[in-house]
Design a protein around this motif. Structure first.
Motif, PDB file in Angstrom:
ATOM      1  N   VAL A  12     -27.212 -53.565 -61.748  1.00 12.13           N
ATOM      2  CA  VAL A  12     -28.222 -54.828 -61.683  1.00 12.13           C
ATOM      3  C   VAL A  12     -29.495 -54.439 -62.525  1.00 12.13           C
ATOM      4  O   VAL A  12     -29.662 -53.326 -62.988  1.00 12.13           O
ATOM      5  CB  VAL A  12     -28.591 -54.920 -60.210  1.00 12.13           C
ATOM      6  N   ALA A  13     -30.095 -55.524 -62.735  1.00 10.00           N
ATOM      7  CA  ALA A  13     -31.171 -55.360 -64.038  1.00 10.00           C
ATOM      8  C   ALA A  13     -32.445 -54.846 -63.468  1.00 10.00           C
ATOM      9  O   ALA A  13     -33.421 -54.497 -64.482  1.00 10.00           O
ATOM     10  CB  ALA A  13     -31.291 -56.674 -64.654  1.00 10.00           C
ATOM     11  N   LEU A  36     -24.200 -45.586 -55.532  1.00 10.56           N
ATOM     12  CA  LEU A  36     -23.381 -45.682 -56.852  1.00 10.56           C
ATOM     13  C   LEU A  36     -23.567 -46.396 -57.679  1.00 10.56           C
ATOM     14  O   LEU A  36     -23.769 -47.737 -57.419  1.00 10.56           O
ATOM     15  CB  LEU A  36     -21.815 -45.628 -56.216  1.00 10.56           C
ATOM     16  N   ARG A  37     -23.951 -46.022 -58.865  1.00  9.55           N
ATOM     17  CA  ARG A  37     -24.763 -46.954 -59.885  1.00  9.55           C
ATOM     18  C   ARG A  37     -23.699 -46.947 -60.967  1.00  9.55           C
ATOM     19  O   ARG A  37     -23.234 -45.851 -61.559  1.00  9.55           O
ATOM     20  CB  ARG A  37     -26.193 -46.599 -60.271  1.00  9.55           C
ATOM     21  N   LEU A  38     -23.668 -48.105 -61.798  1.00  7.57           N
ATOM     22  CA  LEU A  38     -22.813 -48.162 -62.935  1.00  7.57           C
ATOM     23  C   LEU A  38     -23.877 -47.990 -64.227  1.00  7.57           C
ATOM     24  O   LEU A  38     -24.896 -47.964 -64.095  1.00  7.57           O
ATOM     25  CB  LEU A  38     -22.377 -49.484 -63.132  1.00  7.57           C
ATOM     26  N   GLY A  77     -17.618 -56.701 -63.669  1.00  4.53           N
ATOM     27  CA  GLY A  77     -17.437 -55.496 -64.050  1.00  4.53           C
ATOM     28  C   GLY A  77     -17.620 -54.589 -62.926  1.00  4.53           C
ATOM     29  O   GLY A  77     -17.644 -53.227 -62.867  1.00  4.53           O
ATOM     30  N   TRP A  78     -17.958 -55.092 -61.744  1.00  3.70           N
ATOM     31  CA  TRP A  78     -17.967 -54.444 -60.240  1.00  3.70           C
ATOM     32  C   TRP A  78     -16.619 -54.276 -59.599  1.00  3.70           C
ATOM     33  O   TRP A  78     -16.391 -53.572 -58.751  1.00  3.70           O
ATOM     34  CB  TRP A  78     -18.805 -55.118 -59.436  1.00  3.70           C
ATOM     35  N   ILE A  82     -14.979 -51.494 -56.737  1.00  6.37           N
ATOM     36  CA  ILE A  82     -14.315 -51.762 -55.456  1.00  6.37           C
ATOM     37  C   ILE A  82     -13.080 -51.614 -55.126  1.00  6.37           C
ATOM     38  O   ILE A  82     -12.837 -50.914 -54.259  1.00  6.37           O
ATOM     39  CB  ILE A  82     -14.748 -53.371 -55.309  1.00  6.37           C
ATOM     40  N   LEU A  83     -12.254 -51.849 -56.304  1.00  7.19           N
ATOM     41  CA  LEU A  83     -10.744 -51.340 -56.103  1.00  7.19           C
ATOM     42  C   LEU A  83     -10.404 -49.680 -55.962  1.00  7.19           C
ATOM     43  O   LEU A  83      -9.852 -49.445 -55.226  1.00  7.19           O
ATOM     44  CB  LEU A  83     -10.062 -51.681 -57.504  1.00  7.19           C
ATOM     45  N   GLU A  84     -11.568 -49.003 -56.720  1.00  8.63           N
ATOM     46  CA  GLU A  84     -11.350 -47.645 -56.316  1.00  8.63           C
ATOM     47  C   GLU A  84     -11.945 -47.363 -54.807  1.00  8.63           C
ATOM     48  O   GLU A  84     -11.243 -46.206 -54.270  1.00  8.63           O
ATOM     49  CB  GLU A  84     -12.408 -46.940 -57.461  1.00  8.63           C
ATOM     50  N   ALA A  85     -12.772 -47.969 -54.272  1.00  7.75           N
ATOM     51  CA  ALA A  85     -12.954 -47.559 -52.999  1.00  7.75           C
ATOM     52  C   ALA A  85     -12.032 -47.913 -51.989  1.00  7.75           C
ATOM     53  O   ALA A  85     -11.677 -47.129 -51.066  1.00  7.75           O
ATOM     54  CB  ALA A  85     -14.320 -48.633 -52.794  1.00  7.75           C
ATOM     55  N   ILE A  86     -11.399 -49.265 -52.417  1.00  9.06           N
ATOM     56  CA  ILE A  86     -10.310 -49.515 -51.456  1.00  9.06           C
ATOM     57  C   ILE A  86      -9.249 -48.704 -51.725  1.00  9.06           C
ATOM     58  O   ILE A  86      -8.343 -48.251 -50.576  1.00  9.06           O
ATOM     59  CB  ILE A  86      -9.628 -51.003 -51.946  1.00  9.06           C
TER      60      ILE A  86
END
Lengths: 330, 330
Positions: A12-13, A36-38, A77-78, A82-86
């Motif tokens: 986020v900006a 957790l930040r990208l 891009g998120w 989310i898939l990693e968390a799942i």
């Protein structure tokens, strides 16, 4: 949603776009394991950065998409995060308009891993229409002169103060950030119009005579877009006690430069008349100001003026606390 | 929905269950080719019974499911008739809660035949949130002391009288029967709560300065279940002129034996205060009574009493017509 949480901020900006996560951290810090930040993320909650693997190791149960971007869109891009968390077996919660389950890769991964997705802005049940039948237990509702003027923060501060005084109290969330803080609730603005008050009756049901439901208000009876939500919520809440929330530097209704704010007295009177349809004993017990933008002298003058004009205790949850409102309840 | 219509009554148990069809027939008889009733049907509109084949021969375009049963359920026994209509190339319209397209056999048949299904209770578009911005053109809204007290009939009678006087007028439907009568509209009680007023702003947009939108009201600000819908509708309508509809023999709010009806003066005042948020010029121009259950002497006494108390013209659309209300507009 089961705690602990890993708060996902994406990329986020600015800090404001992470306000859902910061609301959770302000009110439920004990549930927040980390953020957790990208790459490129410009928000920072000031808590440790953690990976999904670290979160799983530490027993984190839910990955919370803690952003509130305009349009409520889930950014492409998120999805990998989310898939990693799942994959790691974490449940995922989101208050975005985009449903997690409407993203095919997320839906498929969750189904395969047996992980629950919480699209908390969308009600997961049907409601009945309201009845207005009196319910046992006591209820307090925060109402506002406008949107985004402190109704959730005031309700949470009142719940906390009640509990610190040994009172029985439950915060009842009616918006997405409130639901993520409380772990449950109903986003009343997303309910089908016929069922607004019925949904609130369900949310704050019969209870012990000395138990307080502290219900988060939404919108304002004076906001041309959202007054219907506010009125259905007021009728469904059947509040014994009302607290008016107000942001004193606001110059017009949020998002509508042509629409003036209501006078405080008019707002008190109109809310009270409407509230008495379902609870003839309803009364105002205080005014809660969001005075962050005022200097101390301005704030004190405003407090004194409002207290004299209305006869009500006037508080700022972050400056004075809400004790004076609780004193007025008894 | 394209006329002419074949009105399908199924096998409903009484005349009241066909009230959607009878509303269409009352107000748009020129669109009604005939009725189709199944064995056991206890309703009769008093128009010719016709088969689907006869309807197709005669150029009927739409098969209208004209029933309003409790729960809004599509009965299993009606599906074959609907399939027959689809096979014949007729479009199908329904105001039931059950979506036609959610019945697999109906959905498949319509797709194969290229026939449009009109689930008119469910909005087929997204709305914006309301803004309260003033729009050009003039608007009249019917409001009520309760649900089901004559708001749609009054609005339709006013539109008809306006047109007979050479005025520019459009009835704007906000409920399922109104939509089936008008052929378009928005069932505002089925809109997501955040968008009630926005949907009505869309429904009654900018128009010529001397054009009247005559908007059908819903519910009542004094009904604990539906007041949110009524308030969003009132704000979105931005009405110049309000007409209060009232059923004088009603003893309590519809469906809620514990809930008294509001006083007429209270109802006028509260609606007016709310309406002025988006139109400071709003005013009441009349009271419309549904006096079917009264004898002539009772009716006359009530009319005189209400006219004296409120200073407004009092009409019964079916007895006096609505001319006195139009006279008050100018």
């Amino acid at each position: 949603m089961e705690p602990p949480y890993l708060l996902f901020l994406g990329d986020v900006a600015d800090q404001l776009a992470a306000k859902t996560a910061s609301g959770i951290l302000d009110w439920r810090p004990e549930r927040c394991f980390g953020q957790l930040r990208l790459p490129g993320c410009r928000a920072d909650l000031g808590i440790p950065d953690r990976t999904v693997a670290e979160a799983r190791e530490a027993g984190v149960r839910t990955f919370v998409v803690g952003v509130a971007n305009s349009g409520g869109v889930l950014a492409e891009g998120w999805i990998d995060s989310i898939l990693e968390a799942i994959e790691a077996g974490l449940e995922v919660a989101s208050g975005l308009h985009t449903r997690l389950g409407d993203v095919p890769r997320i839906a498929a991964a969750a189904a395969e891993r047996g992980v629950t997705l919480h699209d908390i802005r969308h009600p997961d049940r049907r409601f009945s229409t309201g009845t207005g039948q009196r319910r046992s237990g006591r209820r307090l509702l925060t109402v506002g002169t406008d949107c985004s003027c402190g109704k959730m923060y005031t309700a949470l501060a009142i719940e906390r103060e009640m509990k610190s005084r040994g009172m029985k109290a439950t915060f009842r969330a009616t918006g997405q950030t409130g639901i993520l803080i409380a772990g449950e609730g109903v986003a009343v603005d997303a309910v089908v119009a016929d069922f607004i008050s019925g949904a609130v009756e369900w949310l704050a049901p019969d209870n012990e005579p000395d138990h307080w439901d502290v219900i988060e208000g939404q919108g304002s009876l004076f906001h041309p877009a959202f007054a219907g939500v506010s009125l259905g919520l007021l009728h469904g809440a059947q509040a014994d006690a009302l607290v008016l929330c107000h942001e004193p530097t606001r110059r017009h209704m949020r998002g509508l430069p042509h629409q003036p704010l209501p006078e405080i007295e008019e707002c008190l009177d109109f809310n009270l008349r409407a509230a008495r349809l379902t609870n003839p004993e309803a009364r105002f017990v205080g005014i809660s100001l969001n005075g962050a933008a005022l200097c101390a002298a301005e704030r004190e003058a405003l407090f004194a003026d409002l207290a004299e004009r209305t006869g009500l205790p006037v508080v700022d949850p972050f400056v004075t606390g809400v004790g004076a409102i609780l004193d007025a309840l008894s």
